[in-house]
Design an enzyme around this catalytic site. Structure first.
Site, PDB file in Angstrom:
ATOM      1  N   HIS A  62       0.848  -1.199   0.000  1.00 26.83           N
ATOM      2  CA  HIS A  62       0.000   0.000   0.000  1.00 26.83           C
ATOM      3  C   HIS A  62       0.880   1.244   0.000  1.00 26.83           C
ATOM      4  O   HIS A  62       1.268   1.764   1.044  1.00 26.83           O
ATOM      5  CB  HIS A  62      -0.910   0.004   1.230  1.00 26.83           C
ATOM      6  CG  HIS A  62      -1.928   1.098   1.247  1.00 26.83           C
ATOM      7  ND1 HIS A  62      -3.283   0.858   1.261  1.00 26.83           N
ATOM      8  CD2 HIS A  62      -1.795   2.436   1.248  1.00 26.83           C
ATOM      9  CE1 HIS A  62      -3.940   2.004   1.278  1.00 26.83           C
ATOM     10  NE2 HIS A  62      -3.041   2.990   1.279  1.00 26.83           N
ATOM     11  N   HIS A  64       1.263   5.168  -2.152  1.00 30.89           N
ATOM     12  CA  HIS A  64       0.663   6.121  -3.087  1.00 30.89           C
ATOM     13  C   HIS A  64       1.755   6.544  -4.071  1.00 30.89           C
ATOM     14  O   HIS A  64       2.430   7.560  -3.886  1.00 30.89           O
ATOM     15  CB  HIS A  64       0.075   7.307  -2.334  1.00 30.89           C
ATOM     16  CG  HIS A  64      -1.141   6.945  -1.545  1.00 30.89           C
ATOM     17  ND1 HIS A  64      -2.422   7.152  -2.001  1.00 30.89           N
ATOM     18  CD2 HIS A  64      -1.266   6.350  -0.331  1.00 30.89           C
ATOM     19  CE1 HIS A  64      -3.290   6.713  -1.107  1.00 30.89           C
ATOM     20  NE2 HIS A  64      -2.610   6.219  -0.086  1.00 30.89           N
ATOM     21  N   GLY A  69      -3.548  12.467  -0.921  1.00 28.03           N
ATOM     22  CA  GLY A  69      -4.024  13.757  -0.449  1.00 28.03           C
ATOM     23  C   GLY A  69      -4.968  14.462  -1.390  1.00 28.03           C
ATOM     24  O   GLY A  69      -5.653  13.844  -2.197  1.00 28.03           O
ATOM     25  N   GLY A  70      -4.995  15.799  -1.276  1.00 26.83           N
ATOM     26  CA  GLY A  70      -5.879  16.620  -2.083  1.00 26.83           C
ATOM     27  C   GLY A  70      -7.226  16.873  -1.441  1.00 26.83           C
ATOM     28  O   GLY A  70      -8.118  17.436  -2.077  1.00 26.83           O
ATOM     29  N   THR A 100      -8.140   8.819  -2.219  1.00 29.94           N
ATOM     30  CA  THR A 100      -9.362   9.627  -2.294  1.00 29.94           C
ATOM     31  C   THR A 100      -9.564  10.237  -3.667  1.00 29.94           C
ATOM     32  O   THR A 100     -10.668  10.225  -4.230  1.00 29.94           O
ATOM     33  CB  THR A 100      -9.314  10.763  -1.252  1.00 29.94           C
ATOM     34  OG1 THR A 100      -8.966  10.236   0.019  1.00 29.94           O
ATOM     35  CG2 THR A 100     -10.657  11.469  -1.165  1.00 29.94           C
ATOM     36  N   ARG A 164     -15.502   9.802   3.275  1.00 33.79           N
ATOM     37  CA  ARG A 164     -15.045  10.107   1.911  1.00 33.79           C
ATOM     38  C   ARG A 164     -15.402   9.007   0.917  1.00 33.79           C
ATOM     39  O   ARG A 164     -15.084   9.120  -0.267  1.00 33.79           O
ATOM     40  CB  ARG A 164     -13.527  10.307   1.914  1.00 33.79           C
ATOM     41  CG  ARG A 164     -13.047  11.512   2.704  1.00 33.79           C
ATOM     42  CD  ARG A 164     -11.565  11.418   3.013  1.00 33.79           C
ATOM     43  NE  ARG A 164     -11.303  10.358   3.996  1.00 33.79           N
ATOM     44  CZ  ARG A 164     -10.081   9.991   4.374  1.00 33.79           C
ATOM     45  NH1 ARG A 164      -9.016  10.570   3.823  1.00 33.79           N
ATOM     46  NH2 ARG A 164      -9.924   9.043   5.278  1.00 33.79           N
ATOM     47  N   HIS A 196      -9.870   0.134   2.056  1.00 31.20           N
ATOM     48  CA  HIS A 196      -9.565   1.190   3.017  1.00 31.20           C
ATOM     49  C   HIS A 196     -10.627   1.182   4.102  1.00 31.20           C
ATOM     50  O   HIS A 196     -11.820   1.272   3.823  1.00 31.20           O
ATOM     51  CB  HIS A 196      -9.557   2.544   2.296  1.00 31.20           C
ATOM     52  CG  HIS A 196      -9.654   3.722   3.214  1.00 31.20           C
ATOM     53  ND1 HIS A 196      -8.565   4.470   3.584  1.00 31.20           N
ATOM     54  CD2 HIS A 196     -10.731   4.308   3.818  1.00 31.20           C
ATOM     55  CE1 HIS A 196      -8.948   5.445   4.385  1.00 31.20           C
ATOM     56  NE2 HIS A 196     -10.272   5.371   4.545  1.00 31.20           N
ATOM     57  N   ARG A 228      -6.215   1.800  12.878  1.00 34.94           N
ATOM     58  CA  ARG A 228      -6.467   3.245  12.980  1.00 34.94           C
ATOM     59  C   ARG A 228      -7.345   3.564  14.190  1.00 34.94           C
ATOM     60  O   ARG A 228      -7.286   4.659  14.753  1.00 34.94           O
ATOM     61  CB  ARG A 228      -7.100   3.768  11.702  1.00 34.94           C
ATOM     62  CG  ARG A 228      -8.560   3.390  11.481  1.00 34.94           C
ATOM     63  CD  ARG A 228      -9.084   3.970  10.180  1.00 34.94           C
ATOM     64  NE  ARG A 228      -8.688   5.358  10.036  1.00 34.94           N
ATOM     65  CZ  ARG A 228      -8.225   5.895   8.899  1.00 34.94           C
ATOM     66  NH1 ARG A 228      -8.129   5.163   7.803  1.00 34.94           N
ATOM     67  NH2 ARG A 228      -7.890   7.157   8.858  1.00 34.94           N
ATOM     68  N   ASP A 282       1.486   2.888   3.714  1.00 32.78           N
ATOM     69  CA  ASP A 282       0.718   4.052   3.234  1.00 32.78           C
ATOM     70  C   ASP A 282       1.673   5.151   2.772  1.00 32.78           C
ATOM     71  O   ASP A 282       1.373   6.346   2.890  1.00 32.78           O
ATOM     72  CB  ASP A 282      -0.231   4.574   4.311  1.00 32.78           C
ATOM     73  CG  ASP A 282      -1.475   5.246   3.744  1.00 32.78           C
ATOM     74  OD1 ASP A 282      -1.559   5.398   2.507  1.00 32.78           O
ATOM     75  OD2 ASP A 282      -2.354   5.634   4.534  1.00 32.78           O
TER      76      ASP A 282
END
Length: 387
Positions: A62, A64, A69-70, A100, A164, A196, A228, A282
């Site tokens: 996992h 990116h 982000g964003g 996202t 989200r 996720h 989390r 992540d």
């Protein structure tokens, strides 16, 4: 041309003791005690790895690759991950996600970035889709993406129990999971759905309902970020008992979130199946905190080096390396159906990480190619700022 690595203490991830390792053509072609180059004329190099613990290259399922982000405007888009951030952490294989943002981040970019990591010497794959349903794809079809696009091995990271997410229904979840599973069969790939997990109170309800109401094998469902929330982590063993593998995220230590070392140690202490546990970083993902109205308050960025921090912490707490090393290596490779990854044995890819006695990364070979020497990065991507 071959390389002879002498006197390494090898964990395959099972402990093998002192071994000499022969690397040629990106593969491990020999391993044993007291090996020598002989009196032949073959060109070779020889290195003495006495005092170093050699483990398989970490498999980070996992990252990116294009950046995450964003969630608070264009200025909060995280830059793409740098090669040295992976290799310096001991990562030699990785799987990329979008996250996202599936609008300014595209599948074209993710696949291209994945291929770029391969050109730079890593072993890299990716998922199709992102947080949302219907999945954003390259070809217009989840099944076609997995069957016909070489790096794509499954769907992810599909968001569940998160503000989200697309608030996906059970029928929608079953449809995309079925597509991933069947395409994986056709293409001989993992065909998993990498989920996720947000902090919403529904937790694993959709996965549990899918297990209750469908014939899709449990191994297809791979929830991540299970640490989390502590209450979410406490519910994860029930999925593992039903055949799912669950993924711990190596979050940076903020003093509140359950860090990877704590989660792995507790999982082991409580007697849950270690073979059903994986850990990812992540890397280059946004780690946001939101207020009650869903507005971004602050953010951190995921880092691959948290994987090595977790390993060092577990070692410092006295846990035997062989008891948790599969969580970072062979468990991940098996779930992702990554042939020749996750173990050290003759015939496997020469993904080797040498650790010092405290667990810090000293040397890294990715497919036999040196990436880190004596604790210093020796290979960078073209756009990294070098020291």
């Amino acid at each position: 041309m071959f390389t002879l690595l002498k006197n390494a203490t090898v964990y395959s991830p099972a402990p093998l003791g002192p071994q000499d390792i022969v690397v040629a053509g990106g593969r491990i072609v020999g391993m044993g005690v007291g090996l020598s180059a002989g009196a032949g004329t073959l060109q070779h190099t020889e290195e003495d790895w006495t005092g170093l613990t050699v483990i398989p290259g970490l498999v980070d399922a996992h990252i990116h690759a294009t950046g995450g982000g964003g969630e608070s405007g264009p200025s909060t888009r995280v830059p793409r991950i740098a090669l040295s951030h992976l290799t310096s952490a001991g990562v030699t294989s990785c799987v990329g996600v979008l996250g996202t943002d599936g609008r300014t981040r595209t599948m074209r970019d993710l696949v291209s970035t994945t291929m770029g990591l391969r050109e730079l010497g890593l072993s890299a794959w990716c998922y199709t889709g992102n947080y949302h349903y219907p999945p954003i794809t390259l070809t217009g079809s989840v099944q076609d993406d997995i069957v016909f696009i070489d790096p794509i091995i499954g769907v992810g990271e599909l968001a569940l129990s998160d503000h989200r997410s697309s608030q996906i229904t059970l029928q929608e979840f079953l449809r995309v999971s079925s597509d991933a599973y069947v395409a994986g069969m056709i293409a001989n790939k993992a065909g998993i759905v990498h989920c996720h997990m947000g902090s919403g109170p529904r937790g694993f309800e959709l996965i549990e309902a899918a297990l209750d109401q469908s014939e899709i094998p449990a191994r297809v469902f791979h929830p991540t970020h299970i640490n989390r929330e502590r209450w979410l982590f406490e519910r994860a063993p029930s999925l593992a008992e039903r055949g799912c593998s669950v993924d711990i995220t190596a979050f940076p230590d903020d003093g509140e979130t359950m860090v990877a070392a704590e989660a792995i140690a507790k999982w082991q202490r409580d007697g849950h199946p270690m073979e059903r546990l994986t850990c990812s970083s992540d890397g280059a993902g946004c780690l946001p905190q939101f207020d009650e109205d869903g507005r971004l308050k602050c953010m951190d960025v995921g880092r691959p080096d948290t994987l090595n921090i977790a390993i060092r912490t577990l070692l410092s707490e006295g846990l035997p390396l062989e008891t948790f090393l599969p969580v970072f290596t062979s468990n991940v490779a098996r779930l992702m159906a990554l042939a020749n990854k996750g173990t050290i044995e003759v015939g496997q890819d020469a993904d080797l990480v040498a650790l010092d006695e405290s667990g810090r990364v000293q040397h890294v070979l990715a497919n036999g190619r040196p990436m880190v020497r004596d604790g210093a990065v020796v290979e960078y991507d073209p756009f990294e700022k070098r020291p």
